[in-house]
Design an enzyme around this catalytic site. Structure first.
Site, PDB file in Angstrom:
ATOM      1  N   GLU A 272       0.836  -1.209   0.000  1.00  0.00           N
ATOM      2  CA  GLU A 272       0.000   0.000   0.000  1.00  0.00           C
ATOM      3  C   GLU A 272       0.866   1.252   0.000  1.00  0.00           C
ATOM      4  O   GLU A 272       0.550   2.241  -0.663  1.00  0.00           O
ATOM      5  CB  GLU A 272      -0.948   0.016   1.209  1.00  0.00           C
ATOM      6  CG  GLU A 272      -1.958  -1.119   1.221  1.00  0.00           C
ATOM      7  CD  GLU A 272      -2.772  -1.212  -0.070  1.00  0.00           C
ATOM      8  OE1 GLU A 272      -3.186  -0.182  -0.611  1.00  0.00           O
ATOM      9  OE2 GLU A 272      -2.986  -2.347  -0.544  1.00  0.00           O
ATOM     10  N   TRP A 275       1.897   1.732  -3.450  1.00  0.00           N
ATOM     11  CA  TRP A 275       0.829   2.371  -4.251  1.00  0.00           C
ATOM     12  C   TRP A 275       0.924   3.897  -4.104  1.00  0.00           C
ATOM     13  O   TRP A 275       0.745   4.654  -5.049  1.00  0.00           O
ATOM     14  CB  TRP A 275      -0.563   1.923  -3.780  1.00  0.00           C
ATOM     15  CG  TRP A 275      -1.095   0.713  -4.486  1.00  0.00           C
ATOM     16  CD1 TRP A 275      -1.208  -0.539  -3.971  1.00  0.00           C
ATOM     17  CD2 TRP A 275      -1.615   0.641  -5.830  1.00  0.00           C
ATOM     18  NE1 TRP A 275      -1.752  -1.384  -4.909  1.00  0.00           N
ATOM     19  CE2 TRP A 275      -2.020  -0.690  -6.052  1.00  0.00           C
ATOM     20  CE3 TRP A 275      -1.779   1.564  -6.858  1.00  0.00           C
ATOM     21  CZ2 TRP A 275      -2.572  -1.114  -7.260  1.00  0.00           C
ATOM     22  CZ3 TRP A 275      -2.323   1.146  -8.064  1.00  0.00           C
ATOM     23  CH2 TRP A 275      -2.714  -0.181  -8.254  1.00  0.00           C
ATOM     24  N   TRP A 304     -21.137  11.409 -19.427  1.00  0.00           N
ATOM     25  CA  TRP A 304     -21.683  11.218 -18.081  1.00  0.00           C
ATOM     26  C   TRP A 304     -23.040  11.890 -18.002  1.00  0.00           C
ATOM     27  O   TRP A 304     -23.248  12.950 -18.589  1.00  0.00           O
ATOM     28  CB  TRP A 304     -20.731  11.797 -17.029  1.00  0.00           C
ATOM     29  CG  TRP A 304     -19.339  11.231 -17.112  1.00  0.00           C
ATOM     30  CD1 TRP A 304     -18.223  11.874 -17.566  1.00  0.00           C
ATOM     31  CD2 TRP A 304     -18.915   9.904 -16.767  1.00  0.00           C
ATOM     32  NE1 TRP A 304     -17.132  11.042 -17.517  1.00  0.00           N
ATOM     33  CE2 TRP A 304     -17.529   9.819 -17.032  1.00  0.00           C
ATOM     34  CE3 TRP A 304     -19.568   8.777 -16.273  1.00  0.00           C
ATOM     35  CZ2 TRP A 304     -16.783   8.663 -16.816  1.00  0.00           C
ATOM     36  CZ3 TRP A 304     -18.825   7.626 -16.054  1.00  0.00           C
ATOM     37  CH2 TRP A 304     -17.454   7.574 -16.321  1.00  0.00           C
ATOM     38  N   ASN A 339     -10.611   2.433   3.110  1.00  0.00           N
ATOM     39  CA  ASN A 339     -10.227   2.256   1.697  1.00  0.00           C
ATOM     40  C   ASN A 339     -11.230   1.426   0.906  1.00  0.00           C
ATOM     41  O   ASN A 339     -11.583   1.776  -0.219  1.00  0.00           O
ATOM     42  CB  ASN A 339      -8.835   1.631   1.602  1.00  0.00           C
ATOM     43  CG  ASN A 339      -8.416   1.439   0.161  1.00  0.00           C
ATOM     44  OD1 ASN A 339      -8.327   2.397  -0.586  1.00  0.00           O
ATOM     45  ND2 ASN A 339      -8.196   0.185  -0.233  1.00  0.00           N
ATOM     46  N   TRP A 357     -16.431  11.244 -12.713  1.00  0.00           N
ATOM     47  CA  TRP A 357     -15.573  10.932 -11.565  1.00  0.00           C
ATOM     48  C   TRP A 357     -14.956  12.193 -10.958  1.00  0.00           C
ATOM     49  O   TRP A 357     -14.638  12.239  -9.780  1.00  0.00           O
ATOM     50  CB  TRP A 357     -14.463   9.945 -11.973  1.00  0.00           C
ATOM     51  CG  TRP A 357     -13.602  10.389 -13.123  1.00  0.00           C
ATOM     52  CD1 TRP A 357     -13.838  10.171 -14.447  1.00  0.00           C
ATOM     53  CD2 TRP A 357     -12.385  11.142 -13.067  1.00  0.00           C
ATOM     54  NE1 TRP A 357     -12.843  10.736 -15.217  1.00  0.00           N
ATOM     55  CE2 TRP A 357     -11.933  11.337 -14.397  1.00  0.00           C
ATOM     56  CE3 TRP A 357     -11.621  11.671 -12.034  1.00  0.00           C
ATOM     57  CZ2 TRP A 357     -10.765  12.033 -14.715  1.00  0.00           C
ATOM     58  CZ3 TRP A 357     -10.456  12.362 -12.347  1.00  0.00           C
ATOM     59  CH2 TRP A 357     -10.044  12.537 -13.675  1.00  0.00           C
ATOM     60  N   TRP A 380      -9.641   7.658  -7.787  1.00  0.00           N
ATOM     61  CA  TRP A 380     -10.855   7.934  -8.575  1.00  0.00           C
ATOM     62  C   TRP A 380     -10.712   7.430 -10.000  1.00  0.00           C
ATOM     63  O   TRP A 380     -11.639   6.845 -10.562  1.00  0.00           O
ATOM     64  CB  TRP A 380     -11.194   9.438  -8.537  1.00  0.00           C
ATOM     65  CG  TRP A 380     -12.025   9.727  -7.326  1.00  0.00           C
ATOM     66  CD1 TRP A 380     -11.564  10.183  -6.115  1.00  0.00           C
ATOM     67  CD2 TRP A 380     -13.424   9.492  -7.173  1.00  0.00           C
ATOM     68  NE1 TRP A 380     -12.606  10.250  -5.219  1.00  0.00           N
ATOM     69  CE2 TRP A 380     -13.755   9.846  -5.843  1.00  0.00           C
ATOM     70  CE3 TRP A 380     -14.434   9.033  -8.013  1.00  0.00           C
ATOM     71  CZ2 TRP A 380     -15.060   9.740  -5.347  1.00  0.00           C
ATOM     72  CZ3 TRP A 380     -15.730   8.937  -7.521  1.00  0.00           C
ATOM     73  CH2 TRP A 380     -16.031   9.281  -6.208  1.00  0.00           C
TER      74      TRP A 380
HETATM   75  C1  LIG Z   1     -11.402   6.887  -4.571  1.00  0.00           C
HETATM   76  C2  LIG Z   1     -10.208   6.879  -3.632  1.00  0.00           C
HETATM   77  C3  LIG Z   1      -9.727   8.087  -3.132  1.00  0.00           C
HETATM   78  C4  LIG Z   1      -8.613   8.093  -2.266  1.00  0.00           C
HETATM   79  N1  LIG Z   1      -8.152   9.300  -1.793  1.00  0.00           N
HETATM   80  C5  LIG Z   1      -7.051   9.322  -0.993  1.00  0.00           C
HETATM   81  C6  LIG Z   1      -6.535  10.555  -0.511  1.00  0.00           C
HETATM   82  O1  LIG Z   1      -7.007  11.648  -0.829  1.00  0.00           O
HETATM   83  N2  LIG Z   1      -5.454  10.496   0.338  1.00  0.00           N
HETATM   84  C7  LIG Z   1      -4.865   9.322   0.692  1.00  0.00           C
HETATM   85  O2  LIG Z   1      -3.891   9.334   1.466  1.00  0.00           O
HETATM   86  N3  LIG Z   1      -5.326   8.159   0.220  1.00  0.00           N
HETATM   87  C8  LIG Z   1      -6.402   8.116  -0.600  1.00  0.00           C
HETATM   88  N4  LIG Z   1      -6.879   6.909  -1.045  1.00  0.00           N
HETATM   89  C9  LIG Z   1      -6.141   5.676  -0.721  1.00  0.00           C
HETATM   90  C10 LIG Z   1      -6.583   4.944   0.584  1.00  0.00           C
HETATM   91  O3  LIG Z   1      -7.966   4.794   0.586  1.00  0.00           O
HETATM   92  C11 LIG Z   1      -6.136   5.666   1.865  1.00  0.00           C
HETATM   93  O4  LIG Z   1      -4.772   5.995   1.778  1.00  0.00           O
HETATM   94  C12 LIG Z   1      -6.336   4.767   3.082  1.00  0.00           C
HETATM   95  O5  LIG Z   1      -7.692   4.405   3.202  1.00  0.00           O
HETATM   96  C13 LIG Z   1      -5.879   5.494   4.325  1.00  0.00           C
HETATM   97  O6  LIG Z   1      -6.117   4.729   5.478  1.00  0.00           O
HETATM   98  P1  LIG Z   1      -4.921   4.127   6.341  1.00  0.00           P
HETATM   99  O7  LIG Z   1      -3.946   5.219   6.658  1.00  0.00           O
HETATM  100  O8  LIG Z   1      -5.517   3.402   7.476  1.00  0.00           O
HETATM  101  O9  LIG Z   1      -4.255   3.160   5.299  1.00  0.00           O
HETATM  102  P2  LIG Z   1      -3.382   1.829   5.469  1.00  0.00           P
HETATM  103  O10 LIG Z   1      -4.186   0.729   4.909  1.00  0.00           O
HETATM  104  O11 LIG Z   1      -2.854   1.680   6.842  1.00  0.00           O
HETATM  105  O12 LIG Z   1      -2.182   2.091   4.448  1.00  0.00           O
HETATM  106  C14 LIG Z   1      -0.985   2.787   4.840  1.00  0.00           C
HETATM  107  C15 LIG Z   1      -0.738   3.986   3.964  1.00  0.00           C
HETATM  108  O13 LIG Z   1      -0.537   3.590   2.609  1.00  0.00           O
HETATM  109  C16 LIG Z   1      -1.042   4.592   1.726  1.00  0.00           C
HETATM  110  N5  LIG Z   1      -2.091   3.976   0.905  1.00  0.00           N
HETATM  111  C17 LIG Z   1      -2.911   2.963   1.253  1.00  0.00           C
HETATM  112  N6  LIG Z   1      -3.702   2.624   0.210  1.00  0.00           N
HETATM  113  C18 LIG Z   1      -3.380   3.460  -0.797  1.00  0.00           C
HETATM  114  C19 LIG Z   1      -3.849   3.618  -2.139  1.00  0.00           C
HETATM  115  N7  LIG Z   1      -4.797   2.821  -2.657  1.00  0.00           N
HETATM  116  N8  LIG Z   1      -3.310   4.597  -2.894  1.00  0.00           N
HETATM  117  C20 LIG Z   1      -2.338   5.390  -2.412  1.00  0.00           C
HETATM  118  N9  LIG Z   1      -1.851   5.283  -1.148  1.00  0.00           N
HETATM  119  C21 LIG Z   1      -2.362   4.335  -0.361  1.00  0.00           C
HETATM  120  C22 LIG Z   1      -1.639   5.686   2.596  1.00  0.00           C
HETATM  121  O14 LIG Z   1      -0.672   6.711   2.740  1.00  0.00           O
HETATM  122  C23 LIG Z   1      -1.899   4.959   3.912  1.00  0.00           C
HETATM  123  O15 LIG Z   1      -1.901   5.812   5.036  1.00  0.00           O
HETATM  124  C24 LIG Z   1      -7.985   6.870  -1.919  1.00  0.00           C
HETATM  125  C25 LIG Z   1      -8.489   5.675  -2.433  1.00  0.00           C
HETATM  126  C26 LIG Z   1      -9.583   5.675  -3.274  1.00  0.00           C
HETATM  127  C27 LIG Z   1     -10.106   4.374  -3.810  1.00  0.00           C
END
Ligand SMILES: Cc1cc2nc3c(=O)[nH]c(=O)nc-3n(C[C@H](O)[C@H](O)[C@H](O)COP(=O)(O)OP(=O)(O)OC[C@H]3O[C@@H](n4cnc5c(N)ncnc54)[C@H](O)[C@@H]3O)c2cc1C
Length: 466
Positions: A272, A275, A304, A339, A357, A380
């Site tokens: 993650e 990512w 859309w 997420n 979107w 998105w």
């Molecule tokens: C439509 C959509 C919009 C999103 N918008 C954002 C946003 O504005 N800011 C944001 O930080 N994340 C975003 N995410 C990614 C992800 O949902 C969040 O980072 C995550 O839910 C944060 O929770 P956590 O810190 O507990 O994550 P954990 O699951 O603990 O993951 C650790 C860290 O990894 C990074 N991470 C995790 N998943 C992703 C991912 N898919 N893409 C990029 N980085 C990731 C984050 O920095 C996160 O804090 C988005 C995902 C989707 C599908």
């Protein structure tokens, strides 16, 4: 005098700009709140508050290092030159900062760098927002990776060869005092982010505890929004209150060999973080993304339907689909969303309601405490099937089966939707067949029909593009 200009790196550990400045000599620091520019980015009020609170905490942490931090209330980036004009009489030698990748921020930096050079002031910048800097590895043909899996493979190869470096907190300097200046003092925020701690040591313990005690189960538990199974560190990564390198290094230290096992909680969590790097590399390689362009150009032709009433129902969590509505309540009330739910509600907006979107992307930014352009745009465009390595357009989440699978007993739904608190388990995912549930909205669309419309919209766009 050296000047560190804090922006998206609000920390004293692993801060290359702070370390480099203090190695040169007496150092002061600056943070400027720019609410007008933040609003241009649709930054959520809760994120703005978190930034202000974190900047206040940073002031104390820097004071312990003898570094005075000036907290200035600015307006927008154009007014920054006047802030620096007020500081130059202090004898500033060089301005140090960490690079930001977004377009307006890049333009701001170019303008200031040039102007400072004309004033005889140096400019020092580092590129450390990612585990490995954008552009530091590319495909065999010299291009940026468009697909995550090979990117990750290459990233892991680099990690095995080099690891990541985390810089220490600088040694304290003799306390530096600066005269008071005619600059507006940063205003306190609205305290809407008060539930989120801001002291650096607390954040570091949260990271350590997560890697010591909870990451092992990440793989098994991370998709269930009713469980507190993810790290919730995203707001701090977005502010740079923690660096991604600190997360990676802590994970490596605590997880040891389990990081090598592909399906361990630790290696899935690392994925993650990769990512996160991927979307930042993508943004740097394709800066047009910031101009709201889809990555896959042919999807720009999709027509859309953009029904304002349906969009409002989605924003308000009144679509009649319990998991979607509960998720939107979580976002609206807490500023954060799990997420799995971000994927579900994004898919629902685009592929069930047929709304652009970019409307959802903007709404998310205006509410999320962890709003981050690259991750949000990436998420998105993934959900809308318009991005790099996106979900194929015919992959359409069924919001009811997602609910049955990831919130099996409805615990998450009940937490956020009081109207369904007493709904029996057998009806919680589709309460419309329960005659007892009266105050919950009727479904705004039929999922099966909406699915067919989505397929047609994508196919029409493809035909139009020949
Ligand atoms: C439509 C959509 C919009 C999103 N918008 C954002 C946003 O504005 N800011 C944001 O930080 N994340 C975003 N995410 C990614 C992800 O949902 C969040 O980072 C995550 O839910 C944060 O929770 P956590 O810190 O507990 O994550 P954990 O699951 O603990 O993951 C650790 C860290 O990894 C990074 N991470 C995790 N998943 C992703 C991912 N898919 N893409 C990029 N980085 C990731 C984050 O920095 C996160 O804090 C988005 C995902 C989707 C599908």
């Amino acid at each position: 005098m050296q000047l560190v200009w804090f922006r998206s790196d609000l920390r004293t550990y692993d801060n290359a700009a702070l370390l480099a400045a203090m190695e040169q000599g007496p150092t002061m620091a600056l943070f400027v709140a720019c609410p007008k520019s933040w609003q241009q980015h649709d930054m959520a009020p809760m994120k703005q508050d978190l930034i202000r609170r974190r900047a206040e905490a940073l002031k104390l942490e820097l004071a312990a290092l003898g570094v005075p931090l000036l907290l200035v209330e600015g307006t927008d980036y154009r007014a920054l030159q006047s802030v620096f004009t007020a500081l130059l009489p202090l004898g500033i030698d060089t301005v140090y900062s960490e690079q930001e990748y977004e377009l307006r921020e890049q333009q701001r930096d170019q303008m200031l760098q040039q102007w400072l050079a004309e004033q005889g002031v140096g400019w020092w910048q580092c590129d450390r927002q990612c585990g490995f800097a954008p552009g530091s590895f590319v495909t065999g043909s010299g291009a940026m990776y468009q697909v995550f899996t090979p990117f990750k493979k290459r990233w892991l190869q680099r990690f095995a060869e080099q690891g990541v470096t985390v810089l220490p907190r600088p040694k304290a300097q003799p306390t530096l005092r600066i005269p008071s200046l005619a600059l507006a003092v940063m205003q306190p925020g609205d305290h809407s982010s008060a539930a989120w701690p801001v002291v650096q040591d607390t954040l570091l313990s949260q990271l350590r505890n997560y890697c010591q005690q909870r990451v092992q189960d990440y793989q098994k538990r991370r998709d269930f929004p009713a469980l507190d199974a993810t790290s919730r560190l995203s707001p701090y990564l977005a502010l740079g209150a923690l660096s991604v390198r600190q997360c990676i290094a802590r994970l490596q230290f605590e997880a040891g060999d389990s990081l090598q096992q592909a399906d361990s909680g630790a290696s899935v969590w690392l994925s993650e973080l990769i990512w996160r790097d991927f979307y930042k590399h993508v943004l740097v390689a394709w800066p047009d993304l910031i101009k709201h362009q889809p990555f896959q150009a042919d999807t720009a032709a999709i027509r859309w339907r953009n029904d304002p009433a349906l969009f409002q129902a989605w924003c308000d969590g009144k679509t009649g689909y319990p998991l979607v509505d509960a998720a939107m309540q979580q976002l609206n009330q807490s500023g954060w969303m799990h997420n799995r739910l971000r994927m579900v509600v994004a898919s629902f907006l685009v592929k069930d309601l047929h709304i652009d979107w970019r409307w959802g992307e903007r709404y998310f930014m205006s509410k999320l405490i962890d709003g981050d352009f690259a991750a949000n745009n990436g998420g998105w465009q993934w959900a809308a099937s318009t991005g790099t390595d996106a979900a194929p357009y015919f992959r359409i989440f069924n919001p009811v089966s997602q609910s049955e699978r990831f919130d099996p007993d409805g615990a998450f739904i009940r937490t956020w939707l009081p109207a369904l608190a007493a709904c029996p388990a057998k009806h919680i995912h589709w309460p419309h067949s329960d005659t007892m549930v009266k105050s919950y909205p009727k479904p705004v669309v039929d999922h099966a029909q909406a699915r067919q419309v989505t397929l047609a919209l994508f196919q029409q766009a493809r035909q139009q593009n020949g």
